[in-house]
Enzyme design. Sequence first.
Site, short mmCIF file in Angstrom:
data_model
loop_
_atom_site.label_atom_id
_atom_site.label_comp_id
_atom_site.label_asym_id
_atom_site.label_seq_id
_atom_site.Cartn_x
_atom_site.Cartn_y
_atom_site.Cartn_z
N HIS A 141 38.78 41.36 43.71
CA HIS A 141 38.91 42.26 42.58
C HIS A 141 37.88 43.36 42.79
O HIS A 141 36.68 43.15 42.59
CB HIS A 141 38.69 41.52 41.26
CG HIS A 141 39.61 40.35 41.09
ND1 HIS A 141 39.18 39.04 41.06
CD2 HIS A 141 40.96 40.30 40.98
CE1 HIS A 141 40.21 38.23 40.92
NE2 HIS A 141 41.31 38.98 40.87
N TYR A 174 39.66 26.06 40.35
CA TYR A 174 38.83 27.04 39.65
C TYR A 174 39.34 27.18 38.22
O TYR A 174 40.54 27.33 37.99
CB TYR A 174 38.88 28.37 40.38
CG TYR A 174 38.06 29.46 39.75
CD1 TYR A 174 36.69 29.30 39.55
CD2 TYR A 174 38.64 30.66 39.36
CE1 TYR A 174 35.93 30.31 38.99
CE2 TYR A 174 37.89 31.68 38.80
CZ TYR A 174 36.54 31.50 38.61
OH TYR A 174 35.79 32.50 38.04
N HIS A 209 37.45 41.36 32.35
CA HIS A 209 36.41 42.37 32.51
C HIS A 209 36.72 43.30 33.68
O HIS A 209 37.55 43.01 34.54
CB HIS A 209 35.04 41.72 32.69
CG HIS A 209 34.87 40.94 33.98
ND1 HIS A 209 35.54 39.78 34.24
CD2 HIS A 209 34.07 41.16 35.05
CE1 HIS A 209 35.18 39.30 35.41
NE2 HIS A 209 34.30 40.13 35.94
N GLU A 258 34.12 42.15 43.65
CA GLU A 258 33.99 40.70 43.66
C GLU A 258 35.02 40.07 44.60
O GLU A 258 36.22 40.19 44.39
CB GLU A 258 34.21 40.15 42.25
CG GLU A 258 33.27 40.73 41.20
CD GLU A 258 33.58 40.23 39.81
OE1 GLU A 258 34.50 39.40 39.65
OE2 GLU A 258 32.93 40.69 38.85
N HIS A 267 29.23 33.02 26.44
CA HIS A 267 29.47 32.81 27.87
C HIS A 267 28.55 33.75 28.64
O HIS A 267 28.69 34.97 28.54
CB HIS A 267 30.94 33.12 28.19
CG HIS A 267 31.35 32.80 29.58
ND1 HIS A 267 32.30 31.87 29.89
CD2 HIS A 267 30.91 33.28 30.78
CE1 HIS A 267 32.46 31.80 31.20
NE2 HIS A 267 31.62 32.64 31.76
N HIS A 327 40.37 42.21 35.68
CA HIS A 327 40.83 40.89 36.08
C HIS A 327 40.34 39.87 35.06
O HIS A 327 39.56 40.20 34.16
CB HIS A 327 40.36 40.53 37.49
CG HIS A 327 38.88 40.67 37.71
ND1 HIS A 327 38.26 41.89 37.84
CD2 HIS A 327 37.89 39.75 37.83
CE1 HIS A 327 36.97 41.73 38.02
NE2 HIS A 327 36.71 40.42 38.01
#
Length: 442
Positions: A368, A353, A338, A344, A295, A374
Site C-alpha cells: 500500500h 493476519y 487510513h 507500507e 488502537h 487501505h
Amino acid sequence: MQMAPSIPGPHEGFMPGFGNDYETEALPGALPQGMNSPQKCNYGLYGEQLSGTAFTAESVERTWCYRIRPSVKHSHRYEKIDVPAWKSAPCVDPDVTSLGQYRWDPMPHTEEALTWITGMRTMTTAGDVNTQVGMASHVYLVNTTMEDDYFFSADSELLVIPQEGVLRFSTELGIIDLEPKEIAIIPRGLLYRVEVLEGPARGFVCENYGQKFELPGRGPIGANCMANPRDFKAPVAAFEDREVPSTVTVKWCGQFHRTNIDQSPLDVVAWHGNYAPVKYDLRTYCPVGAILFDHPDPSIFTVLTAPSGQPGTANIDFVLFRERWMVAEDTFRPPWYHKNIMSELMGNIYGQYDAKPQGFVPGGMSLHNMMIPHGPDKNAFEGASEAKLEAEKLDNTMSFMIETRFPQHLTDFAGRQAPMQDDYIDCWSDLEKKFDGKPGKK
C-alpha cells in the site's frame, strides 16, 4: 572471551548484544590485547579493519579482523556480470503502475537451480542506491548452495526474513544458521557464502541503502519490552584455511561484478568490534499495546528502525505483528482505514493476519503505497464491529511490515511476472453505506 574452533568442526555459539563491542578468537592468543594493530600479529595473521561508518561519525562502527590473507588479494580485475532479477533504485518502469493497492500469492518454487544471488527477485525499489538513501524489497527462492562462491554488497545491509527452509550464512566473522521466526542482519561490506541446510528456501529481504538498522527509541515505554539488545546474537569466530579456486561477487552501485581468488576468503581467525552480523529470534519480541481503549499506531510494534536524518521519519521501519492479547474496550481492534505518508509493504510469515482473514497467506506480500487508502476487508470490519469485546488472544499469527518514507516502485517482475492477485481491490467492493443520519450510542 568467546572461543570457537576452526571449520570444519563445531561452530555453535553466539555473543549477546546489539551495537556492543564483541571479541572472539578461534585460536588462543590470535586476538591482540591492548592494541588494534600490533607490528606483528600472532600466527602470522594480517590485521584489517572493516568500517561501517565514516571514521569521524558520531557513533563509529568498525571491526578489526585478524586473518590469514588480506582481503585485497585476488587474482583478476573485477568484471561486470548480469544479475537480471536483482534491481536497485532508482528503477522506475514507465509501463508499470505503482500507485494502488497490491497483493501477491507466495512466489512458487522452481526446479531451476537458484543460489542466494540468482534466486533474488526484486519486488519494489525506493530512493537511490547511489546516494545511499532508500531501500529495495526482495523475495528469495534458494535451492542450491553457493560452492566456493562468495558475495558481499557494497550498497547495503540486508535484513533477511525467512519464511520456508533453513539457510546457513558462512561469513567472515562466523556462522549464522537461520530459520523461519528468526531474522538476520548482514552488514554492508561483509563477505559471506549461503548454504541450503533445508530446502527449498523462501523468504523476504529488505535491502537498506541508508543508515544502519538500530533499535527504536522507546520513549515513555522505558527500558523493557519490544526488542531487547541482549536477544540479538553475533557469531563467534570460525575460519577456513582452504586453497581452492573461488569467486567473489560484489554488488556496487546497483551493478554486479565478479573476480577470481585462489582461496576461501572466510579466513578471519579472530575479531573484535561492533560491526558484525546478528540474528534475532522474533519470538523474543514483547509487544505492548492499549489496555483500556483505542488502537495505537502500528509504530508501537517497531522492532528495528533505520534513521533518515529527519527525526521521527525513518528511512525504514521494520514492524512485527505477532501473537498478542487484545483487551481494549469499546474499540475497533483491527487496523483501521487510513492513508499514510509512509509506504507500507507487508509479508506473512505464518498464520492469519487479523485485518485480512482471507487472501493474505503465508509467503504472500502486499503493498500500500504512500497516501493510498487501505484497511480491513468487509469480513474483518463486520466481525470487529459486532464482536463481543472480551479479552482475546491472537494466536498463530506472524506478519511484518516494512515502512519507508519513500514511495516504493514496482519492478517489472512484481508488476508482470509475480503471482499478483488481480482481484485484491475487490475485497473492499462490498463495503456498504451504513450512514442513516441517526446518532449512534454515546
